[in-house]
Design a protein around this motif. Structure first.
Motif, PDB file in Angstrom:
ATOM      1  N   LEU A 681      -7.823 -18.574  -2.322  1.00 36.56           N
ATOM      2  CA  LEU A 681      -8.015 -17.121  -2.302  1.00 36.56           C
ATOM      3  C   LEU A 681      -9.204 -16.777  -1.417  1.00 36.56           C
ATOM      4  CD1 LEU A 681      -7.863 -14.639  -5.278  1.00 36.56           C
ATOM      5  CD2 LEU A 681      -9.754 -14.535  -3.660  1.00 36.56           C
ATOM      6  N   MET A 682      -8.972 -15.982  -0.397  1.00 33.90           N
ATOM      7  CA  MET A 682     -10.025 -15.514   0.506  1.00 33.90           C
ATOM      8  C   MET A 682     -10.319 -14.043   0.228  1.00 33.90           C
ATOM      9  SD  MET A 682     -11.133 -17.781   2.779  1.00 33.90           S
ATOM     10  CE  MET A 682     -10.661 -19.343   3.527  1.00 33.90           C
ATOM     11  N   GLN A 683     -11.596 -13.716  -0.018  1.00 28.93           N
ATOM     12  CA  GLN A 683     -12.001 -12.326  -0.158  1.00 28.93           C
ATOM     13  C   GLN A 683     -12.328 -11.744   1.211  1.00 28.93           C
ATOM     14  OE1 GLN A 683     -14.407 -11.550  -3.923  1.00 28.93           O
ATOM     15  NE2 GLN A 683     -14.676 -13.753  -3.681  1.00 28.93           N
ATOM     16  N   TYR A 684     -12.682 -10.475   1.222  1.00 34.79           N
ATOM     17  CA  TYR A 684     -12.734  -9.722   2.477  1.00 34.79           C
ATOM     18  C   TYR A 684     -13.700 -10.304   3.495  1.00 34.79           C
ATOM     19  CZ  TYR A 684     -17.267  -7.326   2.564  1.00 34.79           C
ATOM     20  OH  TYR A 684     -18.607  -7.048   2.684  1.00 34.79           O
ATOM     21  N   VAL A 739     -15.338   0.837  -9.567  1.00 37.31           N
ATOM     22  CA  VAL A 739     -16.615   1.400  -9.115  1.00 37.31           C
ATOM     23  C   VAL A 739     -16.694   1.411  -7.587  1.00 37.31           C
ATOM     24  CG1 VAL A 739     -17.827   0.715 -11.211  1.00 37.31           C
ATOM     25  CG2 VAL A 739     -17.783  -0.846  -9.254  1.00 37.31           C
ATOM     26  N   GLN A 740     -17.234   2.462  -7.067  1.00 40.14           N
ATOM     27  CA  GLN A 740     -17.606   2.683  -5.658  1.00 40.14           C
ATOM     28  C   GLN A 740     -16.437   2.769  -4.698  1.00 40.14           C
ATOM     29  OE1 GLN A 740     -21.269   0.998  -4.207  1.00 40.14           O
ATOM     30  NE2 GLN A 740     -20.477   0.722  -2.150  1.00 40.14           N
ATOM     31  N   GLU A 741     -15.453   1.871  -4.808  1.00 41.80           N
ATOM     32  CA  GLU A 741     -14.360   1.853  -3.832  1.00 41.80           C
ATOM     33  C   GLU A 741     -13.211   1.007  -4.365  1.00 41.80           C
ATOM     34  OE1 GLU A 741     -16.302   0.042  -0.508  1.00 41.80           O
ATOM     35  OE2 GLU A 741     -16.727  -1.789  -1.614  1.00 41.80           O
ATOM     36  N   ARG A 742     -12.058   1.136  -3.708  1.00 41.92           N
ATOM     37  CA  ARG A 742     -10.942   0.224  -3.998  1.00 41.92           C
ATOM     38  C   ARG A 742     -11.078  -1.056  -3.172  1.00 41.92           C
ATOM     39  NH1 ARG A 742      -8.728   1.505  -8.784  1.00 41.92           N
ATOM     40  NH2 ARG A 742      -7.573   3.460  -8.797  1.00 41.92           N
ATOM     41  N   GLY A 743     -11.330  -0.873  -1.883  1.00 45.04           N
ATOM     42  CA  GLY A 743     -11.408  -2.049  -1.031  1.00 45.04           C
ATOM     43  C   GLY A 743     -11.734  -1.676   0.392  1.00 45.04           C
ATOM     44  N   PHE A 789     -13.362  -6.930  -5.225  1.00 44.36           N
ATOM     45  CA  PHE A 789     -13.626  -7.678  -6.448  1.00 44.36           C
ATOM     46  C   PHE A 789     -15.114  -8.011  -6.572  1.00 44.36           C
ATOM     47  CE2 PHE A 789      -9.047  -8.831  -5.869  1.00 44.36           C
ATOM     48  CZ  PHE A 789      -8.584  -8.333  -7.074  1.00 44.36           C
ATOM     49  N   PHE A 790     -15.804  -8.154  -5.452  1.00 42.00           N
ATOM     50  CA  PHE A 790     -17.229  -8.498  -5.495  1.00 42.00           C
ATOM     51  C   PHE A 790     -18.060  -7.400  -6.150  1.00 42.00           C
ATOM     52  CE2 PHE A 790     -16.999  -5.881  -1.781  1.00 42.00           C
ATOM     53  CZ  PHE A 790     -18.268  -5.357  -1.565  1.00 42.00           C
ATOM     54  N   ARG A 791     -17.528  -6.171  -6.210  1.00 42.46           N
ATOM     55  CA  ARG A 791     -18.193  -5.101  -6.963  1.00 42.46           C
ATOM     56  C   ARG A 791     -17.624  -4.984  -8.378  1.00 42.46           C
ATOM     57  NH1 ARG A 791     -21.370  -2.543  -3.337  1.00 42.46           N
ATOM     58  NH2 ARG A 791     -20.572  -2.205  -1.218  1.00 42.46           N
ATOM     59  N   GLN A 792     -16.308  -5.154  -8.518  1.00 45.20           N
ATOM     60  CA  GLN A 792     -15.655  -4.869  -9.791  1.00 45.20           C
ATOM     61  C   GLN A 792     -15.960  -5.922 -10.853  1.00 45.20           C
ATOM     62  OE1 GLN A 792     -14.538  -1.887  -9.425  1.00 45.20           O
ATOM     63  NE2 GLN A 792     -14.690  -2.050  -7.192  1.00 45.20           N
ATOM     64  N   LEU A 793     -15.895  -7.200 -10.489  1.00 39.83           N
ATOM     65  CA  LEU A 793     -16.085  -8.235 -11.501  1.00 39.83           C
ATOM     66  C   LEU A 793     -17.499  -8.250 -12.067  1.00 39.83           C
ATOM     67  CD1 LEU A 793     -13.260  -9.073 -10.499  1.00 39.83           C
ATOM     68  CD2 LEU A 793     -13.979 -11.459 -10.745  1.00 39.83           C
ATOM     69  N   PRO A 794     -18.547  -8.185 -11.250  1.00 41.64           N
ATOM     70  CA  PRO A 794     -19.896  -8.116 -11.840  1.00 41.64           C
ATOM     71  C   PRO A 794     -20.111  -6.861 -12.682  1.00 41.64           C
ATOM     72  CG  PRO A 794     -20.022  -8.795  -9.541  1.00 41.64           C
ATOM     73  CD  PRO A 794     -18.612  -8.352  -9.783  1.00 41.64           C
ATOM     74  N   ALA A 795     -19.398  -5.770 -12.354  1.00 42.81           N
ATOM     75  CA  ALA A 795     -19.521  -4.541 -13.138  1.00 42.81           C
ATOM     76  C   ALA A 795     -18.695  -4.594 -14.417  1.00 42.81           C
ATOM     77  CB  ALA A 795     -19.100  -3.344 -12.297  1.00 42.81           C
ATOM     78  N   ARG A 802      -8.628  -8.914 -14.745  1.00 47.72           N
ATOM     79  CA  ARG A 802      -7.297  -9.420 -15.097  1.00 47.72           C
ATOM     80  C   ARG A 802      -6.477  -9.730 -13.840  1.00 47.72           C
ATOM     81  NH1 ARG A 802      -4.344  -7.855 -19.458  1.00 47.72           N
ATOM     82  NH2 ARG A 802      -3.041  -6.478 -18.169  1.00 47.72           N
ATOM     83  N   LEU A 803      -6.541  -8.832 -12.860  1.00 46.99           N
ATOM     84  CA  LEU A 803      -5.793  -9.040 -11.624  1.00 46.99           C
ATOM     85  C   LEU A 803      -6.321 -10.256 -10.868  1.00 46.99           C
ATOM     86  CD1 LEU A 803      -3.731  -8.244  -9.486  1.00 46.99           C
ATOM     87  CD2 LEU A 803      -5.397  -6.578  -8.593  1.00 46.99           C
TER      88      LEU A 803
END
Length: 812
Positions: A681-684, A739-743, A789-795, A802-803
């Motif tokens: 899995l590669m993030q942005y 939070v803040q954005e979708r992506g 995800f780098f914003r959502q998971l820590p928040a 879950r996703l």
């Protein structure tokens, strides 16, 4: 010492703080340059939205070539961006970027100011920006700074429309225009006029640029060559600009220097048009001040007689100029030039001031010892120490010999950054009117040292600093931190707990005052359906230890809702201590209240152990560990088929492909691992400065497309896609509370081998399917996602968590 008094001193003196708006010149060439500046009476305000928006080459040119007072107003502190050097986000990233801007201004000669606007993340429209920023309040602050700084010219970095790109950029241009007009109107913000006067700048210009869509209209643009080499500085403004811009290290903005002709272009916005020069019809001479002609003659004598090998010989003439300035009518330029002369007197005398302590921290309400170290390094200088912190001394300074005086501070107050003293909204800090504009606290612990040089009284404020020698960095001076007597920290800032389950939370308490024996702790804010054990307890410290740990059990007995556990010590909110330390900026600390968010989650996990390749820095590994998943940090240059085989999935951190020079060599091993049944899995990543262009299992291109509205509607292109069903059933509810954005930096031109199960868009924009890409690779799969995800998971966003867990699962 009162905040108001210190604020007045900072506004009128070139003090010795490391964030001082114009550092005292040390070399003879710098002294000469500042002597020449005495004959220039002009001011410019550069106006934009973020750290890094400013044109450092133009700032250097204006400050050193044109020798005018040059200020940069960054409306925000850059809190909403990404961090390329660490894991700090939000407020802490803003603290880093504040200091990076101050380091940049030390190099290019500008001054730094801020409004109270908060960078809430990328915005596509100025309308949305103004809703968060509270437009009228930020406008009031901009008008205040214009009236205070009295710029002859205001220059914006951006246009006020979609050509500016970011909604914050557009908003900054709109605010600059409105503030330009309002500052000259006595009916606008009349409450300010007891401290400042209305001010009408000569013109407002837009500094056009070749990047993005900001070229403007070529017709009637003003064009100026700013590529000069400055022999007194030994650099061209292109070289100075590169050094300045390279201070923005958290944004990866290291820049190459340039030399030779370089043209900047400017488009008229408001006021009087300029035809040949930025300062057309602006009087930059002493003619703008009544009685100024006589002062100019004395400055000319100073310049003619300057001896670069013996700058102290200029002290008598500087004292004469100082006395002449006292006789001028009160006004902006009188105050400004008195300050510049006093600064030059310190430089010509070779004065060095330090106030140092042997401890990095002190507690609120305490008094600590410090040493005031003062030396006049040039010979034949008549200089006296008049007083320190109000204590009269009248001590003569010997030539080139330190005078060291032991003193103690008054009772110390917190060094919490002033914009963080009160709770803030999503778009704006709540600051006191007297603090508006300052880059840092104006009341840091300091020694107020009054000197007399050739009968000229000069007041200097020297911050008390902790000085030590680092074996690599050498001598380091850090700000003294004034901290609470007791601090706390939570092992995890967010707990996601399924219904009926329990988690343990380790709380660490630390005393910073040896006299503190203990405290009574109470946990408040427990929502319905949650149980916390214990809710109240006492902590007691021993002589052998200043820290202790308490384990707390948190159970989701029947909770459907979330809440925040607030920790109180002896009836007051408990504070933590968060330190930020990087070699290129001073160490900083802030003191957030200690709180732990608790949220219910329904989640199934099929992964037990994952490998993580860190990119620019994020907190996803900690968030996964909080779910009970083992996360091992991997190094790209060391991975191979055997080392990868032990993991259920391999995750690439944000911007991995931008910052890790070894990742290209690791890609074959990663795809062999996927081919054998693994998940990669590669993030942005951003679409510039990729270490390798063709990094994916199947081709696609990275774009700048993003969805900035965190509540933007998300639709499923295929509700039966395994990523939306295994092991957790993903529904529309899982996209609530982001939070803040979708992506950001979504994929385009996507190969048909990819599944793209999500579609989303901001309002009034076409739908985009590039946020999540999944394709089979042999017996395994490859995932690329621009979802933040780098914003959502820590928040602790449950749906995003879950996703993400689904994306790590091996599909049947």
């Amino acid at each position: 010492m009162s905040r108001h008094y210190i604020g007045i001193l900072i506004a009128t003196l070139y003090i010795q703080f490391s964030f001082a708006q114009a550092p005292t010149p040390r070399s003879s060439s710098e002294i000469r340059l500042n002597m020449e500046r005495l004959n220039v009476l002009g001011s410019v305000l550069y106006f934009a939205a973020h750290p890094d928006d400013e044109n450092t080459k133009l700032i250097s040119y204006l400050a050193s070539e044109r020798q005018v007072r040059t200020s940069y107003l960054s409306l925000t502190r850059g809190d909403g961006g990404q961090n390329l050097i660490g894991t700090e986000q939000g407020i802490e990233l803003g603290l880093i970027r504040t200091q990076e801007l101050l380091q940049a201004r030390k190099i290019d000669g500008g001054e730094q100011y801020f409004s109270s606007a908060y960078d809430f993340g990328f915005s596509k429209t100025y309308d949305e920006t103004f809703q968060f920023w509270k437009k009228d309040e930020v406008l009031r602050e901009a008008v205040w700074l214009i009236r205070k700084l009295q710029p002859d010219i205001i220059i914006t970095r951006f246009p006020p429309d979609e050509r500016g790109g970011h909604g914050h950029h557009q908003a900054s241009a709109i605010l600059a225009h409105e503030a330009f007009l309002a500052a000259a109107d006595p009916a606008m913000f009349p409450e300010q006029l007891s401290d400042v006067s209305v001010w009408k700048a000569k013109r407002l210009l837009w500094n056009t640029a070749s990047f993005m869509r900001m070229q403007g209209e070529n017709k009637d643009q003003l064009k100026i060559d700013i590529g000069e080499f400055n022999p007194l500085l030994g650099k061209s403004h292109g070289e100075i600009s590169a050094l300045s811009r390279s201070q923005h290290k958290s944004q990866g903005f290291g820049s190459a220097s340039s030399n030779g002709k370089f043209f900047e272009t400017f488009e008229y916005v408001a006021g009087e048009r300029a035809k040949k020069d930025l300062f057309d019809n602006v009087d930059l001479t002493w003619n703008r001040v009544e009685g100024g002609a006589a002062v100019k003659k004395e400055i000319d004598i100073l310049l003619q007689g300057f001896d670069d090998k013996q700058p102290q010989r200029s002290i008598p003439q500087l004292a004469t100029i100082w006395q002449s300035l006292q006789g001028l009518p009160d006004g902006y330029w009188k105050t400004r030039k008195i300050t510049e002369v006093e600064n030059l007197l310190l430089a010509c005398a070779g004065i060095k001031l330090e106030a140092v302590t042997a401890m990095p921290r002190a507690t609120r309400g305490s008094s600590i010892p410090f040493k005031a170290e003062i030396i006049a390094r040039n010979p034949n200088v008549s200089a006296q120490i008049v007083s320190i912190n109000g204590e009269t001394l009248n001590k003569q300074l010997p030539a080139n010999a330190y005078v060291t005086l032991d003193r103690a501070t008054p009772n110390l107050e917190s060094t919490q950054p002033y914009w963080l003293e009160r709770p803030h909204s999503l778009g704006k800090f709540d600051v006191r009117p007297e603090d508006v504009g300052y880059p840092m606290n104006v009341d840091l612990p300091a020694a107020v040292i009054k000197l007399r040089i050739s009968d000229v009284p000069i007041t200097c404020i020297q911050p008390i600093q902790y000085r030590f020698v680092d074996p690599v960095r050498g001598e380091v001076n850090d700000y003294l931190e004034v901290v609470p007597k007791l601090s706390g920290s939570a092992e995890q800032p967010v707990l996601l707990i399924p219904k009926g389950e329990e988690r343990t939370l380790d709380m660490t308490f630390q005393r910073h005052d040896a006299a503190l024996q203990g405290s009574s702790i109470e946990i408040k804010g427990i929502p319905a359906g949650w149980e916390v054990f214990p809710q109240q307890f006492d902590i007691r410290f021993t002589e052998a230890s200043n820290t202790l740990t308490q384990t707390i059990r948190v159970k989701n007995s029947s909770a459907a809702g979330e809440g925040t556990l607030d920790f109180f010590a002896d009836g007051k909110l408990l504070e933590g201590i968060r330190e930020i330390a990087y070699d290129h900026i001073p160490r900083q600390a802030w003191f957030p209240t200690v709180a732990v968010k608790i949220k219910p989650i329904t989640i199934e996990k099929t992964v037990a152990r994952v490998g993580y390749l860190m990119g620019a820095g994020d907190l996803v590994p900690e968030a996964l560990r909080n779910l009970g998943i083992q996360v091992d940090i991997l190094h790209a240059e060391k991975i191979n088929a055997a080392s990868l085989a032990q993991y259920d999935a391999i995750i690439g951190g944000v911007r991995l492909l931008n910052v890790n020079a070894s990742i290209e060599k690791a890609l074959p091993a990663l795809y062999a691992y996927a081919n054998n049944g693994g998940v990669v899995l590669m993030q942005y990543n951003v679409n510039s400065r990729l270490q390798v262009e063709n990094f994916a299992a199947k081709p696609f291109t990275l774009s700048r497309a993003r969805v900035t509205e965190e509540d933007a509607k998300v639709t499923f292109t295929d509700a039966s896609d395994p990523a939306l069903n295994y092991p957790n059933k993903i529904t529309k509810q899982d996209f609530e509370g982001w939070v803040q954005e979708r992506g950001l930096y979504f994929a385009e031109n996507i190969d048909a081998a990819y599944r793209t199960p999500l579609r989303m868009a901001d309002k009034n924009e076409p739908q985009h399917e590039g946020s999540l890409l999944i394709c089979k690779v042999g017996n395994g799969k490859f995932v690329y996602t621009g979802l933040s995800f780098f914003r959502q998971l820590p928040a602790g966003v449950a749906g995003a968590t879950r996703l993400f867990v689904n994306l790590l699962a091996k599909e049947n």
